[in-house]
Design an enzyme around this catalytic site. Sequence first.
Site, mmCIF file in Angstrom:
data_model
loop_
_atom_site.group_PDB
_atom_site.id
_atom_site.type_symbol
_atom_site.label_atom_id
_atom_site.label_comp_id
_atom_site.label_asym_id
_atom_site.label_seq_id
_atom_site.Cartn_x
_atom_site.Cartn_y
_atom_site.Cartn_z
ATOM 1 C CB SER A 124 24.284 -143.406 -30.096
ATOM 2 O OG SER A 124 25.018 -143.468 -31.293
ATOM 3 C CG ASP A 158 19.641 -138.451 -34.221
ATOM 4 O OD1 ASP A 158 20.705 -138.626 -34.828
ATOM 5 O OD2 ASP A 158 19.414 -138.951 -33.104
ATOM 6 C CG HIS A 203 23.244 -138.898 -32.703
ATOM 7 N ND1 HIS A 203 22.181 -139.761 -32.588
ATOM 8 C CD2 HIS A 203 24.342 -139.573 -32.243
ATOM 9 C CE1 HIS A 203 22.603 -140.917 -32.094
ATOM 10 N NE2 HIS A 203 23.899 -140.832 -31.873
#
Length: 475
Positions: free
Chosen positions: A292, A356, A449
């Site tokens: 991320s 995602d 995610h």
Amino acid sequence: MANCGCNKEFSSDYILLKPEKLSFYELIRVLFPGDIEKRKFVDCQEGAESSFERRWVIFISILAQKFLQFVAKPLASFGSIFEMGLNLFSANGGFGMLLFNSLRGNIQWPDKTSPTFSSFNGHLDNRVELDKSIQPGDSKYYAALSMMSSKISYENKAFIETIVEDQWKMEFLGFFDFWNDYQDKATTQAFMLHDKNVNSDTIVVAFRGTETFDADAWCTDFDISWYEIPGVGKIHGGFMKALGLQKNKGWPKEIVQDDHTHSPVAYYAIREMLRKRLQANDQTKFVLTGHSLGAALAILFPAILALHEETWMLERLRGVYTFGQPRVGDHKFGEFTSEHLRKHDIPYFRFVYGNDLVPRLPYDNKTLMFKHFGTCLYYNSFYEGKIVAEEPNKNYFSPLMAIPKTINAVWELIRSFIIGHSRGKEYKEGWFLRAFRVLGLIVPGVSAHGPQDYVNSTRLGSSALLIIPHHIPIQ
């Protein structure tokens, strides 16, 4: 032009957003035509483009940051209570045992600083052991080690140190809270380990991603300010600030860090620690990784090394492995970074799982102009991987993809009940992760995610994809 009180001479062009200087009336005015450079909440050069699309993006970015600033304390308090509750259940063996222990007056109260206290992400996927079937020398080894390092980077120092030293049998080099000059607090986290196992003498630098209840990290993500560095390209301002951009200096090659004023900044502190370790042993190399937000910092780090002409350090960079990485810069930035990675034969693998949401942001369009680059390894919901120039549905919000994404989210929820039987008990998903996958039915791409599917992708995906670097043109 608004003045943010910082030196921008290192940048040939820029747009800086300052939500703290914005009233509700001015927020609404963002949507209407006008000289955007004259608004006190936007710092940019005169004549900056102010199309409705750009004003709309600025409106959303500032609105999100204003909201996050407003809810920062209650969000942090709620997150603290929520994580304490999760750890209270786990420390006592579940809800039933918690009730039993309460009747006996023997409740096990969790300690947030202990090596057994897990984060939100840690409860989604409680695996901490490395896959024993993936050994040094295997083409998947550094990808798998990087993902597990990225995963545990969300945990506290004691937790990480225990896992690295006791389970992984590697040297723990430290966990760090780094200073953000623009947020005026330490909001960037990373840890380092040294893998001295057979066939591997590698330092891993793992940047922490966006924590669920951390408003500062979310503000970094939503801050679409950007700077254009001559010869490098336009780069996401929030990510540069998190890595160590100096408010009054930009990116000087060297700075003097005063430990008595505040904690060190990420780029310069990590570079110095790497310098000492790499100079001590000419066989040692290093890997950069993150999930991320952490993934964005991982690929930005070598770009700044290249800007500073740290050639010998780039020659010791074994690879960059990112997971669920957002876009970091424009086409020119991608070309600059790719050129230096190729020059020093550095593999850069960008892992994307399914739908995602994060790798599809910020938008790759004429308004934002953010571009991905590098080798994209795309994995579907069966963990079948392939090399692609760009992940499917690259900007995520597509009416045509709404139904397929929802159908896939339904399958992922069904899969959570059977994967332990089909793939092995180490892939079994618990009630909390299944509840999180329900969220994917509402907003497909959110549950995708989480770190769990990236761990599965590195373990179950084909080794052939990681044998050699595949240089894909920037789209």
